[in-house]
Motif scaffolding. Structure first.
Motif, PDB file in Angstrom:
ATOM      1  N   GLU A  48       0.806  -1.231   0.000  1.00 25.26           N
ATOM      2  CA  GLU A  48       0.000   0.000   0.000  1.00 25.26           C
ATOM      3  C   GLU A  48       0.836   1.277   0.000  1.00 25.26           C
ATOM      4  OE1 GLU A  48      -3.868  -1.355   2.559  1.00 25.26           O
ATOM      5  OE2 GLU A  48      -1.982  -1.096   3.669  1.00 25.26           O
TER       6      GLU A  48
ATOM      7  N   GLY B 190      -0.062   4.690  -1.994  1.00 29.62           N
ATOM      8  CA  GLY B 190      -0.404   5.778  -1.073  1.00 29.62           C
ATOM      9  C   GLY B 190       0.360   7.053  -1.397  1.00 29.62           C
ATOM     10  N   LEU B 191       1.647   6.914  -1.696  1.00 29.68           N
ATOM     11  CA  LEU B 191       2.444   8.079  -2.090  1.00 29.68           C
ATOM     12  C   LEU B 191       1.932   8.672  -3.394  1.00 29.68           C
ATOM     13  CD1 LEU B 191       6.037   6.749  -1.346  1.00 29.68           C
ATOM     14  CD2 LEU B 191       4.845   8.573  -0.119  1.00 29.68           C
ATOM     15  N   LYS B 192       1.609   7.814  -4.320  1.00 34.69           N
ATOM     16  CA  LYS B 192       1.202   8.268  -5.652  1.00 34.69           C
ATOM     17  C   LYS B 192      -0.160   8.968  -5.641  1.00 34.69           C
ATOM     18  CE  LYS B 192       0.925   6.690 -10.418  1.00 34.69           C
ATOM     19  NZ  LYS B 192       1.146   5.554 -11.324  1.00 34.69           N
ATOM     20  N   HIS B 193      -1.097   8.447  -4.864  1.00 31.31           N
ATOM     21  CA  HIS B 193      -2.463   8.937  -4.963  1.00 31.31           C
ATOM     22  C   HIS B 193      -2.969   9.718  -3.752  1.00 31.31           C
ATOM     23  CE1 HIS B 193      -2.848   6.657  -8.632  1.00 31.31           C
ATOM     24  NE2 HIS B 193      -2.436   5.567  -8.002  1.00 31.31           N
ATOM     25  N   VAL B 194      -2.285   9.608  -2.605  1.00 31.52           N
ATOM     26  CA  VAL B 194      -2.808  10.240  -1.400  1.00 31.52           C
ATOM     27  C   VAL B 194      -1.856  11.285  -0.832  1.00 31.52           C
ATOM     28  CG1 VAL B 194      -3.703   9.847   0.926  1.00 31.52           C
ATOM     29  CG2 VAL B 194      -4.118   8.140  -0.862  1.00 31.52           C
ATOM     30  N   ARG B 195      -0.703  10.830  -0.390  1.00 35.65           N
ATOM     31  CA  ARG B 195       0.210  11.725   0.313  1.00 35.65           C
ATOM     32  C   ARG B 195       1.614  11.498  -0.167  1.00 35.65           C
ATOM     33  NH1 ARG B 195       1.550  11.333   6.500  1.00 35.65           N
ATOM     34  NH2 ARG B 195       2.799  13.165   6.707  1.00 35.65           N
ATOM     35  N   PRO B 196       2.198  12.326  -0.988  1.00 36.14           N
ATOM     36  CA  PRO B 196       1.723  13.657  -1.383  1.00 36.14           C
ATOM     37  C   PRO B 196       0.699  13.648  -2.516  1.00 36.14           C
ATOM     38  CG  PRO B 196       3.891  13.314  -2.284  1.00 36.14           C
ATOM     39  CD  PRO B 196       3.560  12.100  -1.461  1.00 36.14           C
ATOM     40  N   GLY B 197       0.537  12.514  -3.231  1.00 33.64           N
ATOM     41  CA  GLY B 197      -0.464  12.441  -4.289  1.00 33.64           C
ATOM     42  C   GLY B 197       0.002  13.073  -5.586  1.00 33.64           C
ATOM     43  N   ASN B 198      -0.953  13.429  -6.436  1.00 36.90           N
ATOM     44  CA  ASN B 198      -0.667  14.053  -7.736  1.00 36.90           C
ATOM     45  C   ASN B 198       0.287  13.233  -8.585  1.00 36.90           C
ATOM     46  OD1 ASN B 198      -2.341  16.323  -7.266  1.00 36.90           O
ATOM     47  ND2 ASN B 198      -0.724  17.193  -5.974  1.00 36.90           N
ATOM     48  N   GLY B 199       0.193  11.898  -8.490  1.00 35.72           N
ATOM     49  CA  GLY B 199       1.024  11.031  -9.315  1.00 35.72           C
ATOM     50  C   GLY B 199       2.460  10.891  -8.851  1.00 35.72           C
TER      51      GLY B 199
END
Length: 140
Positions: free
Chosen positions: A26, A30-39
């Motif tokens: 996960e 999680g990094l990619k989509h949540v925190r920090p997100g934006n891919g």
């Protein structure tokens, strides 16, 4: 000439405010989509989640912490935000504390998590310039 590269290593940990609760599979999503997100996709090697302090800390962190002086003398209010025992003065204080390890495997510097990245960048550059005759030596 052998290539000399700076390698960044990331070690997820859930001991600081329980901010990394995810399982291994996960963490990257999680990094990619949540925190920090934006891919966001890290451009550094990301290890498995582990403990960096306390009874179950990984040996690499015992080595790093014993090789560099502690940064800061306070944990602030550890109640409900630090999740390990026992607390030791040389423990990692919070997420994003950083270590610089030389090409010989010996720790060189340690930075408190609040240190601005521009100061860290300057310290690393100064260290590398002491090692090599020019910055180009690092990347060639």
């Amino acid at each position: 000439m052998k290539s000399r590269r700076l390698t960044v290593l990331g070690f997820p940990c859930n001991q600081f405010g329980k901010q990394e609760p995810g399982e291994r599979h996960e963490i990257l999503p999680g990094l990619k989509h949540v925190r920090p997100g934006n891919g966001f996709v890290p451009n550094f090697l990301l290890f498995e989640k582990s403990d960096v302090n306390g009874q179950n800390e990984q040996e690499v962190f015992t080595f790093l912490k014993n090789s560099c002086p502690p940064v800061g003398d306070s944990f602030g209010d550890p109640d409900k935000r630090l999740f390990w025992t026992p607390l030791k003065v040389n423990d990692i204080k919070w997420n994003f504390e950083k270590f610089l390890v030389g090409p010989d495997g010996k720790p060189v510097m340690r930075w408190h998590p609040s240190v601005n990245i521009s100061e860290i960048r300057a310290d690393i550059r100064k260290y590398l310039l002491q090692l090599y005759t020019s910055v180009e030596d690092i990347f060639n």
